[in-house]
Write a protein that holds these residues in place. Structure first.
Motif, PDB file in Angstrom:
ATOM      1  N   GLY A   4       0.852  -1.182   0.000  1.00 56.22           N
ATOM      2  CA  GLY A   4       0.000   0.000   0.000  1.00 56.22           C
ATOM      3  C   GLY A   4       0.890   1.235   0.000  1.00 56.22           C
ATOM      4  N   ARG A   5       0.665   2.136   0.949  1.00 58.48           N
ATOM      5  CA  ARG A   5       1.490   3.345   1.057  1.00 58.48           C
ATOM      6  C   ARG A   5       2.754   3.117   1.876  1.00 58.48           C
ATOM      7  NH1 ARG A   5      -1.278   8.211   3.203  1.00 58.48           N
ATOM      8  NH2 ARG A   5       0.541   9.189   2.297  1.00 58.48           N
ATOM      9  N   ASN A   6       2.851   1.971   2.536  1.00 57.35           N
ATOM     10  CA  ASN A   6       3.994   1.674   3.408  1.00 57.35           C
ATOM     11  C   ASN A   6       5.129   1.012   2.644  1.00 57.35           C
ATOM     12  OD1 ASN A   6       2.397   2.558   5.544  1.00 57.35           O
ATOM     13  ND2 ASN A   6       1.754   0.494   6.090  1.00 57.35           N
ATOM     14  N   LEU A   7       6.334   1.194   3.172  1.00 56.89           N
ATOM     15  CA  LEU A   7       7.497   0.439   2.719  1.00 56.89           C
ATOM     16  C   LEU A   7       7.761  -0.639   3.758  1.00 56.89           C
ATOM     17  CD1 LEU A   7       9.793   3.442   1.763  1.00 56.89           C
ATOM     18  CD2 LEU A   7       8.453   2.022   0.212  1.00 56.89           C
ATOM     19  N   VAL A   8       8.243  -1.787   3.308  1.00 57.70           N
ATOM     20  CA  VAL A   8       8.497  -2.909   4.217  1.00 57.70           C
ATOM     21  C   VAL A   8       9.905  -3.431   3.953  1.00 57.70           C
ATOM     22  CG1 VAL A   8       7.746  -5.222   4.911  1.00 57.70           C
ATOM     23  CG2 VAL A   8       6.047  -3.536   4.168  1.00 57.70           C
ATOM     24  N   THR A   9      10.640  -3.662   5.032  1.00 55.62           N
ATOM     25  CA  THR A   9      11.981  -4.214   4.920  1.00 55.62           C
ATOM     26  C   THR A   9      12.241  -5.147   6.104  1.00 55.62           C
ATOM     27  OG1 THR A   9      14.301  -3.673   4.486  1.00 55.62           O
ATOM     28  CG2 THR A   9      13.152  -2.322   6.127  1.00 55.62           C
ATOM     29  N   GLU A  52      -0.355  -8.990  11.050  1.00 58.53           N
ATOM     30  CA  GLU A  52       0.313  -8.161  10.050  1.00 58.53           C
ATOM     31  C   GLU A  52       1.699  -8.729   9.748  1.00 58.53           C
ATOM     32  OE1 GLU A  52       1.367  -3.500   9.252  1.00 58.53           O
ATOM     33  OE2 GLU A  52       1.865  -4.328  11.229  1.00 58.53           O
ATOM     34  N   ARG A  53       2.442  -9.111  10.800  1.00 62.60           N
ATOM     35  CA  ARG A  53       3.774  -9.677  10.598  1.00 62.60           C
ATOM     36  C   ARG A  53       3.691 -10.955   9.762  1.00 62.60           C
ATOM     37  NH1 ARG A  53       7.652 -13.045  11.448  1.00 62.60           N
ATOM     38  NH2 ARG A  53       9.753 -12.295  11.863  1.00 62.60           N
ATOM     39  N   ASP A  54       2.730 -11.820  10.094  1.00 63.95           N
ATOM     40  CA  ASP A  54       2.567 -13.074   9.348  1.00 63.95           C
ATOM     41  C   ASP A  54       2.293 -12.796   7.868  1.00 63.95           C
ATOM     42  OD1 ASP A  54       2.902 -14.422  11.755  1.00 63.95           O
ATOM     43  OD2 ASP A  54       0.742 -14.762  12.040  1.00 63.95           O
ATOM     44  N   ARG A  55       1.423 -11.836   7.599  1.00 64.84           N
ATOM     45  CA  ARG A  55       1.078 -11.497   6.210  1.00 64.84           C
ATOM     46  C   ARG A  55       2.291 -10.941   5.471  1.00 64.84           C
ATOM     47  NH1 ARG A  55      -0.143  -6.908   3.670  1.00 64.84           N
ATOM     48  NH2 ARG A  55      -0.267  -5.657   5.576  1.00 64.84           N
ATOM     49  N   LEU A  56       3.019 -10.043   6.116  1.00 64.70           N
ATOM     50  CA  LEU A  56       4.178  -9.438   5.460  1.00 64.70           C
ATOM     51  C   LEU A  56       5.307 -10.444   5.270  1.00 64.70           C
ATOM     52  CD1 LEU A  56       4.170  -5.966   7.235  1.00 64.70           C
ATOM     53  CD2 LEU A  56       3.308  -6.526   4.948  1.00 64.70           C
ATOM     54  N   TRP A  57       5.478 -11.352   6.244  1.00 68.83           N
ATOM     55  CA  TRP A  57       6.506 -12.399   6.095  1.00 68.83           C
ATOM     56  C   TRP A  57       6.167 -13.300   4.907  1.00 68.83           C
ATOM     57  CZ3 TRP A  57      11.306 -13.032   7.448  1.00 68.83           C
ATOM     58  CH2 TRP A  57      11.902 -14.276   7.258  1.00 68.83           C
ATOM     59  N   ALA A  61       8.317 -14.611   1.080  1.00 70.82           N
ATOM     60  CA  ALA A  61       8.434 -15.929   0.451  1.00 70.82           C
ATOM     61  C   ALA A  61       8.183 -15.844  -1.054  1.00 70.82           C
ATOM     62  CB  ALA A  61       7.473 -16.912   1.097  1.00 70.82           C
ATOM     63  N   GLU A  62       7.445 -14.825  -1.495  1.00 77.43           N
ATOM     64  CA  GLU A  62       7.207 -14.639  -2.928  1.00 77.43           C
ATOM     65  C   GLU A  62       8.486 -14.197  -3.649  1.00 77.43           C
ATOM     66  OE1 GLU A  62       3.901 -11.982  -3.484  1.00 77.43           O
ATOM     67  OE2 GLU A  62       2.659 -13.107  -2.058  1.00 77.43           O
ATOM     68  N   PHE A  63       9.386 -13.554  -2.923  1.00 80.61           N
ATOM     69  CA  PHE A  63      10.649 -13.101  -3.512  1.00 80.61           C
ATOM     70  C   PHE A  63      11.673 -14.224  -3.568  1.00 80.61           C
ATOM     71  CE2 PHE A  63       8.841  -9.222  -1.555  1.00 80.61           C
ATOM     72  CZ  PHE A  63       8.619  -8.515  -2.722  1.00 80.61           C
ATOM     73  N   SER A  64      11.671 -15.075  -2.540  1.00 85.47           N
ATOM     74  CA  SER A  64      12.597 -16.206  -2.504  1.00 85.47           C
ATOM     75  C   SER A  64      12.107 -17.214  -1.477  1.00 85.47           C
ATOM     76  CB  SER A  64      14.009 -15.750  -2.127  1.00 85.47           C
ATOM     77  OG  SER A  64      14.850 -16.879  -1.964  1.00 85.47           O
ATOM     78  N   ASP A  65      12.208 -18.494  -1.833  1.00 80.95           N
ATOM     79  CA  ASP A  65      11.816 -19.535  -0.878  1.00 80.95           C
ATOM     80  C   ASP A  65      12.919 -19.800   0.150  1.00 80.95           C
ATOM     81  OD1 ASP A  65      13.636 -20.772  -2.540  1.00 80.95           O
ATOM     82  OD2 ASP A  65      12.338 -22.449  -3.067  1.00 80.95           O
ATOM     83  N   LYS A  66      14.009 -19.049   0.085  1.00 78.12           N
ATOM     84  CA  LYS A  66      15.143 -19.256   0.993  1.00 78.12           C
ATOM     85  C   LYS A  66      15.050 -18.427   2.280  1.00 78.12           C
ATOM     86  CE  LYS A  66      18.180 -20.565  -2.714  1.00 78.12           C
ATOM     87  NZ  LYS A  66      19.439 -20.365  -3.404  1.00 78.12           N
TER      88      LYS A  66
END
Length: 93
Positions: A4-9, A52-57, A61-66
């Protein structure tokens, strides 16, 4: 990544146990400015928790299964940092 409007790292230090200094600093002073290709953005940082943490984590996994294997190298959970837009003098959100 953007959520959304947030950045996540992730607050990771090469997957070592110690949290990175930038995350410790952000916890002490959550208002900051990040530099992005389209210019600076004023944000307030916080750790994602619960559902929220579970959803963002799961997005990582979509970026890498590692990511789960790398995270298992740490004795605790890796902080997922949410950078929420804010307004600041001279900086647009």
């Amino acid at each position: 990544y953007e959520d959304g409007r947030n950045l996540v790292t992730l607050a990771m230090n090469g997957w070592a146990d110690a949290d990175p200094a930038w995350w410790l600093n952000l916890q002490a002073r959550p208002d900051t400015v990040v530099e992005l290709p389209d210019g600076p953005r004023a944000v307030r940082g916080r750790a994602a928790e619960g559902d929220e943490r579970d959803r963002l984590w799961a997005r990582w996994a979509e970026f890498s299964d590692k990511y789960s294997g790398w995270a298992a190298l740490r004795s605790g959970k890796t902080a997922i940092v949410v950078l929420e837009p804010r307004t600041a003098a001279g900086v647009t959100a």
